[in-house]
Design an enzyme around this catalytic site. Structure first.
Site, PDB file in Angstrom:
ATOM      1  N   LYS A 141       0.847  -1.192   0.000  1.00  0.00           N
ATOM      2  CA  LYS A 141       0.000   0.000   0.000  1.00  0.00           C
ATOM      3  C   LYS A 141       0.884   1.244   0.000  1.00  0.00           C
ATOM      4  CE  LYS A 141      -3.757   2.175   2.671  1.00  0.00           C
ATOM      5  NZ  LYS A 141      -4.689   2.008   3.800  1.00  0.00           N
ATOM      6  N   SER A 176     -10.555  -0.294   6.400  1.00  0.00           N
ATOM      7  CA  SER A 176      -9.824  -0.150   5.149  1.00  0.00           C
ATOM      8  C   SER A 176      -9.132  -1.394   4.624  1.00  0.00           C
ATOM      9  CB  SER A 176      -8.789   0.973   5.279  1.00  0.00           C
ATOM     10  OG  SER A 176      -9.417   2.201   5.544  1.00  0.00           O
ATOM     11  N   SER A 180      -9.384   2.496   2.383  1.00  0.00           N
ATOM     12  CA  SER A 180      -8.370   3.195   1.624  1.00  0.00           C
ATOM     13  C   SER A 180      -7.360   2.245   0.998  1.00  0.00           C
ATOM     14  CB  SER A 180      -7.649   4.185   2.541  1.00  0.00           C
ATOM     15  OG  SER A 180      -6.897   3.508   3.547  1.00  0.00           O
TER      16      SER A 180
END
Length: 448
Positions: free
Chosen positions: A92, A186, A162
């Site tokens: 990420k 998330s 996210s």
């Protein structure tokens, strides 16, 4: 007239992955061990899938192609010396990487940002032998706002937020595994919407140093894969803990707690039907089922999560709001205003309530091995809406490990997930029971 490739994909008929790109970590490791697969072949298959699909799915903001192939060839040349040598991995893009940009989900505010050093978990992944494919797309401001990534099953639908790119990349066979983070929902929400197995461990199980920080009581680093066994392998190697054993025989003589939380009546019929069907299938397989009646304080704690998150975000975004107000999404500014209105007393009261809920959970769930709840209110909504995390955020605040299994499809053909919850600091045991549930229910992650 032949349709443009991107038009065909946008219509929902995504191309099937190659045999190698579709390998899970467990499957790939078996082939590496047997000499039927090289790290270069596995890495190349992932990179080819990324090149084909990223224009539509937008799961990567940076692809480390040449360096990834160089690392894979090194593994093949020198021989694999540890279990995860040569396995492709995504990160990420809020995780610092010294050899790749890390724009923190804010390319307008941090364009081309290049960290001077790796995050602790990046160093750990290097040390374990992974081949780092690149950085996965993050939603806007790396919070609950829509971002560039798209749902791999239907680009008009959201992949969540996210850790959207991480979930989309794994579910679309662009990488077998990726690291993501969760402050609200998330990891679990994007994994549910995209059709992957997303695992949020007990807080601080993996080191958070070198990641964008939002809320100290909430921020948790986890992983997304295509099987529970893959997650057991990663965490077992990362922690050096033999209790994470993906080879243990699965059982059916265990107890699943069932909780239909506040918001159950608001869930789409496909969620309620898939959940009830999953519980019925577990019972038919011989699993004991116990319906739990949570204390009244549990009806409040999911909403109170927002007090902690908004209060902390108002402080973590203070300098960004001051220096880059014109680049802040209006929805972010509205949320920060809420955090400014919440008082220190509100914050402390919520932390106390979370402590009380943890104690109550231990009392109520002491006779079950794993808890089952719904994951989301429905299938992935329109791309302008990242969906609700009402069923997820409570476990982020309470620090319980949680995981989503894609068990069904809704009327639009999109994944529907089952959320499993375990006990704090018992992550290895939790993943074992999750693997037992997975062995009965199966998953839909390999569907194209």
């Amino acid at each position: 007239m032949v349709a443009d490739r991107n038009d065909v994909q946008a219509a929902g008929r995504r191309p099937a992955p190659s045999r190698i790109a579709a390998l899970t970590v467990e499957q790939g490791l078996r082939e590496l061990d047997a000499g039927k697969l090289s790290s270069e072949q596995w890495t190349q298959a992932c990179l080819e899938r990324i090149a084909l699909r990223n224009p539509v799915v937008k799961a990567w903001v940076y692809v480390n192609g040449e360096k990834a192939l160089e690392r894979a060839r090194q593994v093949d040349r020198e021989g694999r010396r540890q279990r995860l040598d040569g396995v492709p991995l995504g990160l990420k893009d809020i995780i610092d990487t010294a050899d790749m940009p890390t724009e923190l989900g804010d390319p307008e505010i941090y364009p081309g940002r290049q960290p001077a050093s790796d995050a602790a978990v990046t160093r750990l992944m290097h040390d374990l032998g992974f081949v780092l494919l690149g950085k996965n797309t993050v939603s806007r401001h790396s919070i609950m706002l829509p971002g560039p990534a798209r749902n791999p099953h239907d680009p008009s639908r959201t992949p969540g937020a996210s850790s959207a790119g991480s979930a989309a990349a794994v579910a679309d066979f662009q990488t077998p595994i990726s690291l993501g983070t969760q402050t609200g929902g998330s990891i679990v929400r994007p994994s549910t919407f995209c059709g992957a197995v997303g695992f949020k461990p007990t807080i601080d199980t993996l080191p958070y140093a070198g990641l964008r920080r939002y809320s100290r009581p909430l921020d948790t680093l986890g992983a997304i894969a295509r099987s529970v066994g893959d997650l057991s392998i990663l965490f077992g190697e990362a922690l050096g803990d033999p209790r994470f054993d993906s080879a243990l025989p699965v059982r059916r003589d265990f107890t699943v707690g069932v909780w239909r939380p506040l918001g159950w009546d608001d869930a789409e019929p496909c969620v309620r039907e898939a959940f009830d069907d999953a519980i019925a299938r577990l019972q038919q397989a011989g699993v004991r089922v116990k319906v739990l009646d949570m204390p009244k304080i549990f009806t409040q704690i999911a909403d109170d999560h927002d007090i902690i998150m908004a209060y902390d975000l108002a402080r973590s975004f203070k300098e960004i709001r001051r220096d880059h107000h014109d680049k802040c999404d209006p929805a972010l500014l509205e949320y920060l205003d809420k955090g400014e209105r919440d008082t220190a007393e509100d914050y402390a009261r919520t932390l106390d309530l979370a402590d009380a809920c943890r104690r109550a959970f231990m009392d109520v769930a002491r006779d079950v091995d794993v808890l089952a709840t719904p994951a989301t209110l429905g299938e992935a909504p329109d791309v302008t809406d990242t969906g609700s995390n009402i069923f997820i955020r409570i476990w982020t605040l309470l620090h319980n490990p949680s995981l989503t299994l894609p068990i069904s499809r809704g009327p639009r053909g999109l994944p529907v997930g089952l959320q499993l919850v375990g006990f704090q600091k018992e992550d290895a045991r939790f993943l074992y029971w999750a693997r037992c549930v997975e062995s009965i229910l199966g998953t839909r992650v390999h569907d194209v």
